[in-house]
Design a protein around this motif. Sequence first.
Motif, short mmCIF file in Angstrom:
data_model
loop_
_atom_site.label_atom_id
_atom_site.label_comp_id
_atom_site.label_asym_id
_atom_site.label_seq_id
_atom_site.Cartn_x
_atom_site.Cartn_y
_atom_site.Cartn_z
N THR A 278 42.02 43.64 38.11
CA THR A 278 40.87 42.99 38.76
C THR A 278 39.90 44.04 39.29
O THR A 278 38.68 43.92 39.14
CB THR A 278 41.35 42.08 39.90
OG1 THR A 278 42.19 41.06 39.37
CG2 THR A 278 40.17 41.44 40.62
N VAL A 279 40.43 45.07 39.93
CA VAL A 279 39.58 46.12 40.47
C VAL A 279 38.84 46.84 39.34
O VAL A 279 37.63 47.07 39.40
CB VAL A 279 40.40 47.13 41.29
CG1 VAL A 279 39.52 48.29 41.75
CG2 VAL A 279 41.03 46.45 42.49
N TYR A 280 39.58 47.15 38.28
CA TYR A 280 38.96 47.88 37.17
C TYR A 280 37.85 47.05 36.51
O TYR A 280 36.78 47.57 36.19
CB TYR A 280 39.99 48.28 36.12
CG TYR A 280 39.40 49.11 35.01
CD1 TYR A 280 39.11 50.46 35.23
CD2 TYR A 280 39.10 48.55 33.78
CE1 TYR A 280 38.54 51.24 34.24
CE2 TYR A 280 38.53 49.32 32.77
CZ TYR A 280 38.25 50.66 33.00
OH TYR A 280 37.67 51.41 32.01
N THR A 281 38.10 45.76 36.35
CA THR A 281 37.10 44.89 35.74
C THR A 281 35.81 44.89 36.54
O THR A 281 34.70 44.88 35.98
CB THR A 281 37.64 43.45 35.63
OG1 THR A 281 38.80 43.46 34.78
CG2 THR A 281 36.60 42.51 35.05
N ASN A 282 35.94 44.93 37.86
CA ASN A 282 34.76 44.82 38.73
C ASN A 282 34.17 46.17 39.14
O ASN A 282 33.01 46.21 39.58
CB ASN A 282 35.13 44.05 40.00
CG ASN A 282 35.34 42.57 39.76
OD1 ASN A 282 34.39 41.80 39.72
ND2 ASN A 282 36.59 42.16 39.58
N ALA A 283 34.94 47.25 39.00
CA ALA A 283 34.48 48.53 39.56
C ALA A 283 34.53 49.70 38.59
O ALA A 283 34.23 50.83 38.99
CB ALA A 283 35.31 48.87 40.80
N ALA A 284 34.85 49.45 37.34
CA ALA A 284 34.97 50.56 36.38
C ALA A 284 33.71 51.41 36.32
O ALA A 284 33.77 52.63 36.19
CB ALA A 284 35.31 50.02 34.99
N HIS A 285 32.57 50.77 36.40
CA HIS A 285 31.30 51.49 36.27
C HIS A 285 30.54 51.61 37.59
O HIS A 285 29.34 51.90 37.59
CB HIS A 285 30.43 50.80 35.21
CG HIS A 285 31.10 50.70 33.87
ND1 HIS A 285 31.47 51.82 33.15
CD2 HIS A 285 31.49 49.62 33.14
CE1 HIS A 285 32.04 51.44 32.01
NE2 HIS A 285 32.08 50.12 31.99
#
Length: 369
Positions: A278-285
């Motif tokens: 969930t974090v990666y989906t929302n904060a990867a970039h």
Amino acid sequence: MIVTGCGGGHSASNSTESTSIVEDSLNMIRPTYAQGFKVSYRGDAILLDINDPENNEAEKFHFVLTGKDYEGDLPEGYTRINIPIESAICMTSLQLSNFLKLDIPEKVVGITSTRHLHNEKMNEQLKAGTTHKIGIEGNFDNEVIMAINPDVIFISPFKRGGYDAIRNVDIPMIPHLGYKELSPLGQAEWIKVIGLLTGKTVEANQQFAGIEKRYNDLKAMVDTVAHRPTVFSGEMRGGNWYAVGGKSFLAQLFRDAGGDYFLKDNNESGGVTLDYETVYTNAAHADYWRIVNSFDGEYNYNVLKEQDNRYTDFDAWKNQGVIYCNMKEVPFYERMPVEPEVVLSDFIHVFHPDILPDHKPSYYHLLKK
């Protein structure tokens, strides 16, 4: 017109000629941003009503503040406290920060953890035995508390604190709910509650007025920025990612600094537990990653990589966009709650370096390696 002096509980003056409006405003406590307390003046008594800023259905607390010689009627459902108080126990560093900002550490005679205590005066008081450790949450030392016998104990009632064990010591327990406020200025404004109780209303009002002006002046500098970088927060611990919700005071700080929080559409105000995906989906970039912890030695990007190799997948790791605060090195909890404008400056300096090019970081700095 009711006017109270710095002590709050002393006789009120009914003369409208001898007291100016300026003196009224300096002596009387009126919250502007804080949603967790209300103050009402009733002759020689002051009513202090405390409620959970996050939940209107939660338990409410009511206190009537009087001088020690007060003999008037007391409203039903209110606990009497004689002011000014001379001694208090603080259960959290946030509570302690108010006393330190008002320069009255001597009134704090008991604290819990000293793990991140930086203040020189408080450490001197602990060494001299004028301030005592009272144990940790859930395991308080009632004998020490009763021996100290403070005028009041400040608590955080909606945290897991084990306060039932100390209810029989017959010392008034006052909830300090600054940590529940949804805005940085709301949290800082709880200094007015401590000012009211300790007879430092003028000082508290003046301190907060300065905080408020500096904060709002800084906020205005980034209100119209064209680019608002995205920032996320937290770390993986025990298989979960711990962050705060989109309605938290931290999310508000990011917004006021001209940034966008990665959970800005989230409606929670407290801590949130997320999985890595969930974090990666929302904060990867996301542009920046805010981290606060206690670390021995030099904290850097290699340390992050060693902690969890997946961290290297974030743009904020790749582009050296980590905003870091080491609580071992800075007095984070004992000063930050009453210095939101300083924290705001730190974030603006990172998000928009052209606006505050000469700012020297106090709490947060951008990791360089």
